[in-house]
Scaffold this active site. Structure first.
Site, short mmCIF file in Angstrom:
data_model
loop_
_atom_site.label_atom_id
_atom_site.label_comp_id
_atom_site.label_asym_id
_atom_site.label_seq_id
_atom_site.Cartn_x
_atom_site.Cartn_y
_atom_site.Cartn_z
N GLU A 1 12.02 -17.37 -11.07
CA GLU A 1 12.88 -16.86 -12.14
C GLU A 1 14.10 -17.75 -12.43
OE1 GLU A 1 13.27 -12.70 -10.97
OE2 GLU A 1 11.64 -12.21 -12.34
N LYS A 2 13.99 -19.02 -12.05
CA LYS A 2 15.16 -19.89 -12.20
C LYS A 2 15.54 -20.15 -13.65
CE LYS A 2 12.78 -24.34 -11.34
NZ LYS A 2 11.44 -23.85 -10.96
N CYS B 1 -7.45 0.15 -0.30
CA CYS B 1 -7.79 0.06 1.12
C CYS B 1 -8.42 1.38 1.60
CB CYS B 1 -6.54 -0.26 1.93
SG CYS B 1 -5.43 1.14 2.17
N CYS C 1 0.86 -1.18 0.00
CA CYS C 1 0.00 0.00 0.00
C CYS C 1 0.90 1.23 0.00
CB CYS C 1 -0.88 -0.03 1.25
SG CYS C 1 -1.76 1.52 1.52
N GLU D 1 17.82 -2.70 -16.75
CA GLU D 1 17.70 -4.16 -16.91
C GLU D 1 17.46 -4.50 -18.37
OE1 GLU D 1 14.60 -6.03 -14.64
OE2 GLU D 1 15.03 -4.86 -12.85
N CYS E 1 -6.13 4.38 1.44
CA CYS E 1 -5.95 4.92 0.08
C CYS E 1 -7.21 5.66 -0.37
CB CYS E 1 -5.59 3.80 -0.90
SG CYS E 1 -3.88 3.23 -0.68
N GLU F 1 10.52 -1.20 -9.98
CA GLU F 1 9.35 -1.17 -10.88
C GLU F 1 8.04 -0.81 -10.16
OE1 GLU F 1 9.34 -4.77 -13.27
OE2 GLU F 1 10.80 -3.86 -14.62
N HIS G 1 15.05 -17.70 -15.99
CA HIS G 1 15.24 -16.41 -16.65
C HIS G 1 16.70 -16.27 -17.07
CE1 HIS G 1 15.44 -12.10 -17.36
NE2 HIS G 1 14.12 -12.05 -17.27
C1 GAL Z 1 11.80 -6.99 -14.21
C2 GAL Z 1 12.05 -6.97 -12.71
C3 GAL Z 1 13.14 -7.94 -12.33
C4 GAL Z 1 12.91 -9.28 -12.98
C5 GAL Z 1 12.78 -9.10 -14.47
C6 GAL Z 1 12.56 -10.37 -15.23
O1 GAL Z 1 10.57 -6.46 -14.54
O2 GAL Z 1 12.41 -5.68 -12.30
O3 GAL Z 1 13.18 -8.06 -10.93
O4 GAL Z 1 11.75 -9.86 -12.47
O5 GAL Z 1 11.71 -8.26 -14.74
O6 GAL Z 1 12.47 -10.12 -16.61
ZN ZN Z 2 -3.78 1.23 0.57
#
Ligand code: GAL
Ligand code: ZN
Length: 682
Positions: A365-366, A168, A126, A317, A171, A161, A368
């Protein structure tokens, strides 16, 4: 700190070089610390010089309430520093420890259906909760005190992000307060602005207001728009709250937060105001269709992030190979990873950074992509590709901090997007705002012309040409800005729907485009024909026929002259594109949506008249090839990119130039498929 060159605007003035690194989660490997040393060795081998740490580390940093343990961060920051690397240090608020959710459920979000989330996932706190804000400030203060002056730490990465919203009671109350302030506590003013007499939805007091959701009011467009504005403001305010203790104890380090592709929920133009650096996470779906098309859409977002702060940005990223969250996850083909990394630099990035440094063993995310895979070695195609990018960045280090001097801009507005999406009318199947903004940006990309992407309130005076696609919501400030721009000599290119509603999403009276924009464009619009998906109309420009799709607006000339004429429909013979001289400038109005060639023809003609040339003046670039530039005021740095998987390209440079990668001086460029070249002017 190294001396800063004043003709440059480094994204990160604390480190006036390219950053090449990754999100790093050493805390996931805390039981096998020997891997940390392997990482340091590999970091060196990959030509990386940066690690972003701490993003999701809260449970390690504060395992029990008020019991802090910074030992892993202490150790890892020292290791990176000893390795000659730099650190971007994140605040951990993107995900919280279990104990906090258990003890203080108010930190958890409530969904639009009124249901409170359990402890789960991330990016779901929140934004209003005083306890969450207090906890975040406390840990941020400790981090800033401890590391805010560490020589290896070069920037702050606030949370991760930011997105979404919470429904709630806290908010909801904050939303009511936001509206009380906006309408000076006058519920009558709100009712008038929201047109609530419609369906007898008049509010008696601010207490009755609820955030729009599937179980509440969604038919009041002004309310919907204000809710989005509130969410933007509340998110930005949360960031401001995160930043305060950091500024106090670490005042010289720049601050960023990583933004996203096609982000919908918050207005980044507003969010950027509290940040020093714009940075973003780029994950294009390469090889799914035409890579030229994918490259151009990605370029649009690079341009937007550069324009946000009008200075170099950071690619925070990207994946060196594949992601794990698309319907189909395909590794980048050889060459494309380095090319797409350098693309960001061509558009003004001072970094190439990845998610993630090392693949985790478990959880979501293993699979990714990562610089280091489960094999744990340097012997992979992906690792070698990262290493190559690092070597390129080292060779072109003098380009870090150089700027982009765009003479053209495309306007993009979050508020306009929300209002268009909300609008019941035209084609409810989809307004296609993004697609159409991309379509105009594409003309510049294909011609190798640097282009900014700016808000309708931006200072437009430095641009020779500004395109404002589908600017349906045109508030009073925008009307004045656009008018002033043309009056002072700018060339403005508007389209159908321009100036339809005001800042409260109320229709303008007295004909559109709004108010004085009718004089600027010398036209008045009467009605709009929405075409069925397979329907086509046509317009003619100098004897050439162009295909029209989706919308044909009927406009009347009131001082303007016609550049294009409708060829069919009941508006046959009427103006499809108009041109009008106003003040020292001129205003073009494209009343219809075309499938490509009409805008291309009219814009190319305009570019010629305005003497705006591409970075490869005179060259018609082959499909998938583009050219971008950066400058330090003395040299021009030219980037040529080829997104074709199969076709090489031969290009003539605008004179003898130095190839920064090979060292040769030449006026010819050979680009292999999926490759690039970088030159410096003499
Ligand atoms: C982004 C995020 C990362 C990771 C990545 C995977 O959006 O900030 O933490 O999850 O995506 O692509
Ligand atoms: Zn809230």
């Amino acid at each position: 700190m190294e001396a800063i060159c004043m003709t440059k605007k480094h994204a990160c003035p604390t480190y006036p070089h390219f950053l090449h690194g990754a999100d790093y989660n050493p805390e996931q490997w805390i039981d096998t610390k020997e891997i940390w040393d392997v990482d340091m060795d590999l970091m060196h081998k990959a030509n990386c010089n940066e690690m972003t740490v701490g993003i999701f580390s809260w449970a390690k940093l504060e395992p029990k309430e008020d019991q802090y343990d910074f030992s892993f961060l202490d150790e890892i920051i020292e290791k990176v520093a000893a390795n000659g690397g730099k650190v971007i240090l994140a605040t951990p608020s993107g995900a919280r420890p279990h104990w906090m959710a258990d003890k203080y459920p108010e930190v958890l979000r409530v969904g639009p259906d009124g249901v409170k989330e359990h402890f789960r996932a991330r990016h779901n706190h929140c934004f209003t909760s005083p306890i969450y804000r207090e906890k975040v400030q406390k840990i941020n203060r400790l981090l800033a005190q401890r590391y805010g002056n560490h020589p290896a730490v070069v920037a702050w990465h606030i949370s991760n992000e930011f997105g979404g919203e919470c429904y709630c009671e806290k908010c909801q109350n904050a939303f009511r307060d936001y509206l009380r302030k906006k309408f000076h506590n006058d519920i009558g003013a709100l009712n008038r602005a929201y047109w609530t007499t419609f369906w007898s939805h008049t509010y008696d007091s601010f207490d009755q207001i609820e955030a729009p959701s599937p179980i509440t009011e969604t038919g009041i467009h002004g309310l919907n728009l204000d809710w989005r504005r509130f969410v933007s403001q509340q998110t930005t305010d949360f960031i401001r709250c995160e930043i305060a203790p950091i500024r106090e104890f670490s005042p010289h380090l720049p601050i960023t937060t990583n933004m996203m592709f096609e982000h919908y929920g918050a207005d980044y133009h507003q969010m950027a105001e509290v940040l020093d650096i714009a940075s973003w996470d780029s994950y294009p779906e390469w090889h799914n269709g035409d890579d030229a098309d994918i490259a151009q859409k990605t370029a649009f977002w690079h341009d937007l992030y550069r324009s946000l702060k009008q200075r170099p940005f950071l690619l925070m990223e990207s994946t060196p190979s594949l992601v794990n969250w698309k319907p189909y996850n395909k590794p980048k083909r050889p060459g494309l990873d380095v090319l797409s990394s350098i693309q960001a630099v061509a558009h003004g990035s001072d970094s190439v950074q990845y998610f993630q440094w090392r693949k985790g063993r478990g959880s979501s995310e293993k699979f990714h992509g990562a610089v280091v895979g489960h094999d744990g070695t340097e012997n992979t195609r992906v690792f070698q590709s990262v290493k190559t990018t690092g070597a390129v960045l080292q060779k072109i280090d003098e380009i870090a901090g150089t700027v982009t001097n765009a003479r053209v801009a495309v306007i993009f507005s979050w508020e306009n997007m929300w209002a268009l999406d909300d609008c019941q009318g035209y084609a409810n199947a989809g307004k296609k705002y993004w697609e159409n903004v991309y379509a105009y940006h594409r003309v510049f990309w294909e011609n190798g012309i640097d282009c900014d992407v700016v808000s309708p309130h931006a200072d437009l005076s430095k641009y020779n040409l500004v395109v404002a696609p589908m600017l349906y919501l045109t508030d009073a400030e925008t009307v004045a800005n656009l008018k002033g721009y043309v009056f002072q000599g700018g060339c403005l290119y508007g389209t159908y729907m321009l100036g339809t509603v005001d800042g409260n999403d109320l229709c303008y009276l007295g004909g559109i485009p709004a108010g004085e924009l009718k004089e600027v464009f010398g036209i008045v619009a009467e009605e709009i024909d929405t075409l069925y998906p397979t329907e086509r109309q046509h317009a003619e420009v100098k004897g050439q026929c162009h295909e029209l799709v989706d919308y044909c607006e009927v406009i009347h000339l009131n001082g303007a002259n016609a550049l294009a004429t409708y060829l069919d429909g009941y508006y046959k013979g009427m103006c499809a594109v108009s041109e009008h001289h106003y003040g020292k400038g001129r205003a073009i109005y494209q009343a219809c949506r075309d499938s490509g060639s009409l805008k291309d023809t009219v814009l190319r003609q305009l570019l010629q008249e305005l003497d705006i040339q591409g970075n490869l003046a005179g060259e018609t670039l082959p499909h998938g090839v583009t050219a971008h530039s950066r400058t330090d005021g003395e040299h021009t740095y030219l980037f040529l990119e080829n997104y074709s998987a199969t076709e090489p390209a031969e290009l003539v440079l605008p004179g003898q130039m130095d190839n920064l990668l090979t060292g040769e001086t030449t006026d010819l460029c050979h680009l292999a498929p999926y490759s690039f070249a970088i030159y410096r002017s003499k």
